[in-house]
Scaffold this motif. Structure first.
Motif, PDB file in Angstrom:
ATOM      1  N   CYS A  54      -0.323   0.214   6.342  1.00 46.44           N
ATOM      2  CA  CYS A  54      -0.595   1.425   5.557  1.00 46.44           C
ATOM      3  C   CYS A  54      -1.411   1.030   4.326  1.00 46.44           C
ATOM      4  O   CYS A  54      -1.002   0.147   3.567  1.00 46.44           O
ATOM      5  N   HIS A  55      -2.550   1.667   4.132  1.00 48.24           N
ATOM      6  CA  HIS A  55      -3.427   1.238   3.042  1.00 48.24           C
ATOM      7  C   HIS A  55      -3.137   1.963   1.727  1.00 48.24           C
ATOM      8  O   HIS A  55      -2.462   2.999   1.684  1.00 48.24           O
ATOM      9  N   ALA A  56      -3.675   1.415   0.665  1.00 42.83           N
ATOM     10  CA  ALA A  56      -3.490   1.952  -0.680  1.00 42.83           C
ATOM     11  C   ALA A  56      -4.511   3.058  -0.970  1.00 42.83           C
ATOM     12  O   ALA A  56      -5.283   3.463  -0.095  1.00 42.83           O
ATOM     13  N   LEU A  57      -4.531   3.513  -2.203  1.00 44.70           N
ATOM     14  CA  LEU A  57      -5.335   4.678  -2.612  1.00 44.70           C
ATOM     15  C   LEU A  57      -6.785   4.595  -2.159  1.00 44.70           C
ATOM     16  O   LEU A  57      -7.316   5.536  -1.576  1.00 44.70           O
ATOM     17  N   SER A  58      -7.457   3.483  -2.428  1.00 48.36           N
ATOM     18  CA  SER A  58      -8.895   3.394  -2.153  1.00 48.36           C
ATOM     19  C   SER A  58      -9.206   2.643  -0.873  1.00 48.36           C
ATOM     20  O   SER A  58     -10.363   2.321  -0.612  1.00 48.36           O
ATOM     21  N   SER A 191      -3.242   8.879 -13.938  1.00 39.50           N
ATOM     22  CA  SER A 191      -3.871   9.627 -12.854  1.00 39.50           C
ATOM     23  C   SER A 191      -4.380  10.985 -13.329  1.00 39.50           C
ATOM     24  O   SER A 191      -5.420  11.466 -12.874  1.00 39.50           O
ATOM     25  N   ALA A 192      -3.649  11.611 -14.247  1.00 37.45           N
ATOM     26  CA  ALA A 192      -4.079  12.910 -14.769  1.00 37.45           C
ATOM     27  C   ALA A 192      -5.420  12.790 -15.492  1.00 37.45           C
ATOM     28  O   ALA A 192      -6.312  13.637 -15.319  1.00 37.45           O
ATOM     29  N   THR A 293      -4.134  10.798  -5.491  1.00 43.97           N
ATOM     30  CA  THR A 293      -3.378  10.559  -6.724  1.00 43.97           C
ATOM     31  C   THR A 293      -2.271  11.589  -6.888  1.00 43.97           C
ATOM     32  O   THR A 293      -1.177  11.272  -7.366  1.00 43.97           O
ATOM     33  N   ARG A 294      -2.515  12.815  -6.445  1.00 44.11           N
ATOM     34  CA  ARG A 294      -1.471  13.840  -6.547  1.00 44.11           C
ATOM     35  C   ARG A 294      -0.340  13.564  -5.560  1.00 44.11           C
ATOM     36  O   ARG A 294       0.835  13.817  -5.859  1.00 44.11           O
ATOM     37  N   TYR A 298       3.893  13.135  -6.806  1.00 41.91           N
ATOM     38  CA  TYR A 298       5.050  13.905  -6.354  1.00 41.91           C
ATOM     39  C   TYR A 298       6.032  13.097  -5.503  1.00 41.91           C
ATOM     40  O   TYR A 298       7.108  13.609  -5.158  1.00 41.91           O
ATOM     41  N   PHE A 299       5.699  11.878  -5.197  1.00 43.77           N
ATOM     42  CA  PHE A 299       6.546  11.050  -4.338  1.00 43.77           C
ATOM     43  C   PHE A 299       7.873  10.740  -5.028  1.00 43.77           C
ATOM     44  O   PHE A 299       7.901  10.219  -6.135  1.00 43.77           O
TER      45      PHE A 299
END
Length: 411
Positions: A54-58, A191-192, A293-294, A298-299
């Motif tokens: 499972c990969h990360a954000l980017s 992130s915001a 990022t959202r 919420y996780f």
């Protein structure tokens, strides 16, 4: 180290359609979901050697090997391949671009079948379990019924954790690296600000900056590259440790002996961040950055303690036995510090799960999980070796007892 897996190709599969729509946690439905993925190694006849990355954000599906004509390998090439921790001489490794992604899997830049134009911000909001649902759909298409392990760092580790809890008994092992079970206010704040940088870019156009969004236009609209580059620069600072930045850059001046005393790029670290921002916009989509990022914000899988306890108990009672966890952190990671990893380990142990927890020493900050750190690689390799031995013993015992169906389910 071996030469790796060699030349590879990203493939695409349709895993959800009108007859088998994907119903998201939000209740929204997607009737056309394609998944980009790569595989390395060979699936064993009993299917018991499959490992999902499972990969990360980017990240994306290209985790290892080389695409034709490329000079750089996949993003986790140092850990996947013959003789490496995810040993493709023995393991069948799968990596897929996440739902909402921008490298071949359905996301905000994909065409909405109901309008014929890209979704943009009309793409439904996602949760980590939605990403997992698509991973599982892909595995069904590939003929994999149960995983030896799921492995992931950062957002990838969140997916592994959610998978293990939502689908007890599907994973023999779960390797969760440099991840968090619940983002802190500081993490959400970073992130915001990154999202604001994107959405305040004059070229963001409410998320409708794709050429297909305005087919009648004489030329393709501009993309919010300035905002996305700035978001990447903000994020990248949090991925590095202060020590790694000191060693790489210090206070060195870029292309000059003396400071120029202006507002252009002067220090090496400024030049580095500018390069990171520019290279990122060439391979990533701003809307995907917003959505992913959202998803992380919420996780919160441990919010329902009773649910976690039931999941762990169901896994223990399954034919394959309890999911075994390896939770790793790095001492220089301040984005998802050891405190985050320790909380994951404590919550799982409290629910009765078998957990191995280790903090590893590395100077690279949050990005340490991407580096070929010897002790890190030995730890992951040893854990997977133990899983493979245990899974083999369970299958043999089940077969000897005449439990043919149960052995197949556990594979």
């Amino acid at each position: 180290m071996s030469d790796g897996v060699g030349q590879v190709e990203t493939k695409t599969l349709l895993v959800h359609d009108e007859e088998r729509p994907l119903v998201l946690e939000s209740g929204a439905r997607l009737t056309h979901v394609e998944v980009a993925y790569e595989t390395y190694g060979t699936l064993a006849p009993d299917g018991g050697n499959a490992v999902f990355v499972c990969h990360a954000l980017s990240g994306d599906a290209h985790a290892a090997g080389y695409h034709e004509g490329a000079r750089r390998p996949g993003w986790w090439d140092n850990i996947i391949g013959p003789g490496r921790p995810l040993d493709t001489d023995r393991l069948f490794v799968v990596c897929a671009n996440v739902l909402g992604g921008c490298k071949g899997t359905t996301g905000p830049g994909s065409i909405d079948p109901s309008t014929g134009r890209p979704y943009g911000l009309r793409f439904p909001q996602l949760a980590v379990r939605d990403l997992v649902a698509v991973h599982r759909a892909l595995l069904r298409e590939l003929g994999v019924r149960r995983l030896l392990a799921a492995v992931g760092g950062s957002l990838g580790g969140m997916q592994v954790l959610q998978w293990s809890l939502d689908h007890p008994g599907e994973l023999a092992g779960a390797v969760i690296v440099a991840a968090s079970g619940r983002l802190s206010a500081q993490n959400i704040a970073f992130s915001a600000v990154a999202r604001e940088a994107i959405m305040r870019d004059p070229d963001f156009a409410g998320g409708d900056y794709y050429a297909a969004s305005v087919p009648e236009a004489a030329e393709a609209p501009a993309r919010p590259d300035r905002g996305l580059a700035l978001a990447r620069m903000i994020g990248h600072i949090t991925y590095l440790s202060e020590e790694s930045m000191r060693q790489k850059f210090g206070r060195r001046i870029q292309d000059a002996v003396e400071p120029r005393y202006g507002f252009d790029v002067d220090f090496e670290v400024e030049s580095y961040l500018a390069h990171q921002g520019q290279s990122f916009v060439e391979r990533f989509d701003a809307n995907t950055y917003l959505y992913m990022t959202r998803v992380m914000d919420y996780f919160d899988p441990f919010a329902d303690a009773a649910y976690v306890q039931r999941s762990v108990a169901e896994a223990a009672a399954s034919p394959g036995g309890a999911t075994r966890y390896l939770v790793l952190s790095f001492d220089s990671d301040w984005r998802f510090s050891t405190e985050h990893a320790r909380e994951i380990a404590d919550e799982l142990r409290g629910a009765g799960a078998p957990v191995t927890f280790r903090e590893l020493s590395a100077p690279h900050g949050h990005d340490s999980f991407l580096f070929p750190i010897p002790e890190y690689h030995r730890t992951v390799a040893g854990f997977l070796d133990q899983l493979a031995g245990g899974a083999g013993a369970r299958r043999a015992a089940a077969a000897g007892a005449g439990a043919g169906t149960g052995a197949a389910d556990a594979a």
